[in-house]
Design an enzyme around this catalytic site. Structure first.
Site, PDB file in Angstrom:
ATOM      1  N   THR A  85       5.040  -4.938 -10.156  1.00 20.04           N
ATOM      2  CA  THR A  85       5.709  -4.014  -9.239  1.00 20.04           C
ATOM      3  C   THR A  85       7.015  -3.563  -9.876  1.00 20.04           C
ATOM      4  O   THR A  85       7.714  -4.385 -10.483  1.00 20.04           O
ATOM      5  CB  THR A  85       6.005  -4.629  -7.851  1.00 20.04           C
ATOM      6  OG1 THR A  85       6.963  -3.796  -7.180  1.00 20.04           O
ATOM      7  CG2 THR A  85       6.585  -6.023  -7.922  1.00 20.04           C
ATOM      8  N   GLY A 118       1.674  -1.057  -4.697  1.00 23.11           N
ATOM      9  CA  GLY A 118       2.206   0.085  -5.456  1.00 23.11           C
ATOM     10  C   GLY A 118       1.891  -0.057  -6.931  1.00 23.11           C
ATOM     11  O   GLY A 118       2.061  -1.133  -7.497  1.00 23.11           O
ATOM     12  N   ARG A 174      12.245  -1.212  -2.372  1.00 18.93           N
ATOM     13  CA  ARG A 174      11.975  -1.810  -1.059  1.00 18.93           C
ATOM     14  C   ARG A 174      13.220  -2.548  -0.568  1.00 18.93           C
ATOM     15  O   ARG A 174      14.256  -1.920  -0.445  1.00 18.93           O
ATOM     16  CB  ARG A 174      10.763  -2.741  -1.141  1.00 18.93           C
ATOM     17  CG  ARG A 174      10.057  -2.933   0.175  1.00 18.93           C
ATOM     18  CD  ARG A 174       8.944  -3.937   0.027  1.00 18.93           C
ATOM     19  NE  ARG A 174       7.905  -3.471  -0.850  1.00 18.93           N
ATOM     20  CZ  ARG A 174       6.802  -2.832  -0.442  1.00 18.93           C
ATOM     21  NH1 ARG A 174       6.607  -2.632   0.825  1.00 18.93           N
ATOM     22  NH2 ARG A 174       5.902  -2.436  -1.306  1.00 18.93           N
ATOM     23  N   ASP A 223       4.307  -9.083  -4.026  1.00 21.82           N
ATOM     24  CA  ASP A 223       4.209 -10.290  -3.189  1.00 21.82           C
ATOM     25  C   ASP A 223       3.236 -10.121  -2.014  1.00 21.82           C
ATOM     26  O   ASP A 223       2.599 -11.094  -1.598  1.00 21.82           O
ATOM     27  CB  ASP A 223       5.585 -10.790  -2.733  1.00 21.82           C
ATOM     28  CG  ASP A 223       6.440  -9.711  -2.138  1.00 21.82           C
ATOM     29  OD1 ASP A 223       5.929  -8.576  -1.974  1.00 21.82           O
ATOM     30  OD2 ASP A 223       7.613  -9.985  -1.826  1.00 21.82           O
ATOM     31  N   ARG A 271      -3.564  -0.247  -0.358  1.00 22.68           N
ATOM     32  CA  ARG A 271      -2.985  -1.245   0.548  1.00 22.68           C
ATOM     33  C   ARG A 271      -3.984  -1.377   1.687  1.00 22.68           C
ATOM     34  O   ARG A 271      -4.499  -0.378   2.169  1.00 22.68           O
ATOM     35  CB  ARG A 271      -1.632  -0.773   1.072  1.00 22.68           C
ATOM     36  CG  ARG A 271      -0.598  -0.498  -0.040  1.00 22.68           C
ATOM     37  CD  ARG A 271       0.768  -0.246   0.542  1.00 22.68           C
ATOM     38  NE  ARG A 271       1.684   0.401  -0.384  1.00 22.68           N
ATOM     39  CZ  ARG A 271       2.463  -0.239  -1.252  1.00 22.68           C
ATOM     40  NH1 ARG A 271       2.408  -1.545  -1.342  1.00 22.68           N
ATOM     41  NH2 ARG A 271       3.286   0.425  -2.027  1.00 22.68           N
TER      42      ARG A 271
HETATM   43  O1  F6P Z   1       6.544  -1.659  -4.179  1.00 16.23           O
HETATM   44  C1  F6P Z   1       6.723  -0.537  -4.938  1.00 16.23           C
HETATM   45  C2  F6P Z   1       7.210   0.600  -4.103  1.00 16.23           C
HETATM   46  O2  F6P Z   1       7.226   1.713  -4.956  1.00 16.23           O
HETATM   47  C3  F6P Z   1       8.554   0.399  -3.393  1.00 16.23           C
HETATM   48  O3  F6P Z   1       9.635   0.547  -4.274  1.00 16.23           O
HETATM   49  C4  F6P Z   1       8.486   1.438  -2.323  1.00 16.23           C
HETATM   50  O4  F6P Z   1       9.298   1.100  -1.223  1.00 16.23           O
HETATM   51  C5  F6P Z   1       7.042   1.409  -1.926  1.00 16.23           C
HETATM   52  O5  F6P Z   1       6.336   0.886  -3.042  1.00 16.23           O
HETATM   53  C6  F6P Z   1       6.445   2.757  -1.579  1.00 16.23           C
HETATM   54  O6  F6P Z   1       5.121   2.546  -1.282  1.00 16.23           O
HETATM   55  P1  F6P Z   1       3.994   3.615  -0.930  1.00 16.23           P
HETATM   56  O7  F6P Z   1       3.027   3.560  -2.050  1.00 16.23           O
HETATM   57  O8  F6P Z   1       3.391   3.085   0.308  1.00 16.23           O
HETATM   58  O9  F6P Z   1       4.656   4.945  -0.779  1.00 16.23           O
END
Ligand code: F6P
Length: 319
Positions: A125, A11, A171, A103, A72
């Site tokens: 993050t 993220g 998270r 992490d 990701r």
């Molecule tokens: O790790 C950062 C974060 O924004 C978390 O707070 C949240 O759960 C997740 O990423 C959301 O991720 P995505 O980009 O997959 O929507």
């Protein structure tokens, strides 16, 4: 060490650009060549590298997001994916890599080091949930964005005497919820690290109503439940109507605060210094107001801890 590369993964977080800038400029200052890897580990496996010059990172210190883009990757979790990435790095004659991310990204960075490629992690993050460091880049900006939103929500909650549930990210960690709940005066804060009790949430609302305070703000960390689930629970137990606001990606964007720019600059610069010293398989961390560099394994052993004294404090002063 002659050539290094830098990528952002997971993220995005405000301050990642400031960290990229610090890595690039600190490397060039030390006569290293620097490459930016686009789209995180996905770009690493594809060899999507761009040469970075001093000017490549001009005018980005104040920008949210990441100029290198992020991603990701499931494929990178496999040994084949990691070997593909190492081959691309070796073909480009790159000797070291800086990974800016959370992490999950560090797990990948650890694998690269295990397979012989020197890698350093920089914590980035908004969740502030990385073990081995008290701080991760982006948290301060996200907290400030959330309290700005809650302050506005509070104006309406007050005027219309409404109960508002604000769902925030994090998270499995409650840091964003705790910091924003405490600093915005939320009447209830629900975090995964503390036992929460729906009856207590309602008692706090009723207690306020008994003394004529008809509005209420409840901050719930996404790691506890969704705002909608909480709304349903409250309705079933007390017949009270609530409004749910999910702040979502709003929390990940925006210009980084001075604190995030400072931490990103310190940590990005330190990552390059560590590579030059010949370190590998370590992350840059911030502990007791100092830069530290635990190994990924060492960092992974300790769990990131939330300050539960702050939680108790919030419960005692936000009523
Ligand atoms: O790790 C950062 C974060 O924004 C978390 O707070 C949240 O759960 C997740 O990423 C959301 O991720 P995505 O980009 O997959 O929507």
């Amino acid at each position: 060490m002659k050539k290094i590369a830098v990528l952002t993964s997971g993220g995005d977080a405000p301050g990642m650009n400031a960290a990229i800038r610090a890595v690039v400029r600190r490397a060039i200052y030390n006569d290293l060549e620097v490459y930016g890897v686009r789209h995180g580990y996905v770009g690493l496996m594809e060899g999507d590298f761009i040469k970075m010059e001093l000017g490549s990172v001009g005018d980005i210190i104040h920008r949210g997001g990441t100029i290198l883009r992020s991603a990701r990757s499931e494929e990178f979790k496999t040994v084949e994916g990691q070997q593909k990435a190492i081959k691309q790095l070796k073909d480009a004659e790159i000797d070291g890599l800086v990974v800016i991310g959370g992490d999950g990204s560090f797990m990948g960075a650890g694998k690269l080091t295990e397979q012989g490629f020197p890698t350093i992690g920089v914590p980035g993050t908004i969740d502030n949930d990385i073990s081995g460091t008290d701080y991760s880049i982006g948290f301060d900006t996200a907290v400030n964005t959330v309290i700005e939103a809650i302050d506005k929500i509070r104006d309406t909650a007050y005027s219309h005497e409404r109960i508002c549930i604000v769902e925030v990210m994090g998270r499995n960690a409650g840091d964003i919820a705790l910091w924003t709940g405490l600093t915005s005066g939320a009447e209830s804060i629900l975090i995964p690290e503390a036992t929460y009790d729906f009856d207590d949430v309602m008692n706090r609302i009723r207690h306020g109503q008994e003394r004529g305070k008809m509005h209420s703000i409840i901050v719930v960390a996404e790691g506890v439940c969704s705002g909608e689930e909480l709304k349903k629970e409250i309705k079933e137990r007390s017949n009270l109507d609530t409004n749910v606001i999910v702040l979502g990606y709003l929390q990940r964007g925006g210009s980084p605060t001075a604190y995030d720019r400072m931490m990103a600059s310190r940590m990005g610069g330190k990552a390059v210094d560590l590579l030059i010293e010949g370190q590998k398989g370590v992350m840059v961390g911030w502990k007791n107001a100092q830069l530290v560099s635990p190994s990924f394994e060492e960092a992974a052993k300790g769990k990131h801890k939330i300050n539960l004294d702050d939680y108790d404090l919030a419960r005692s002063i936000s009523i």
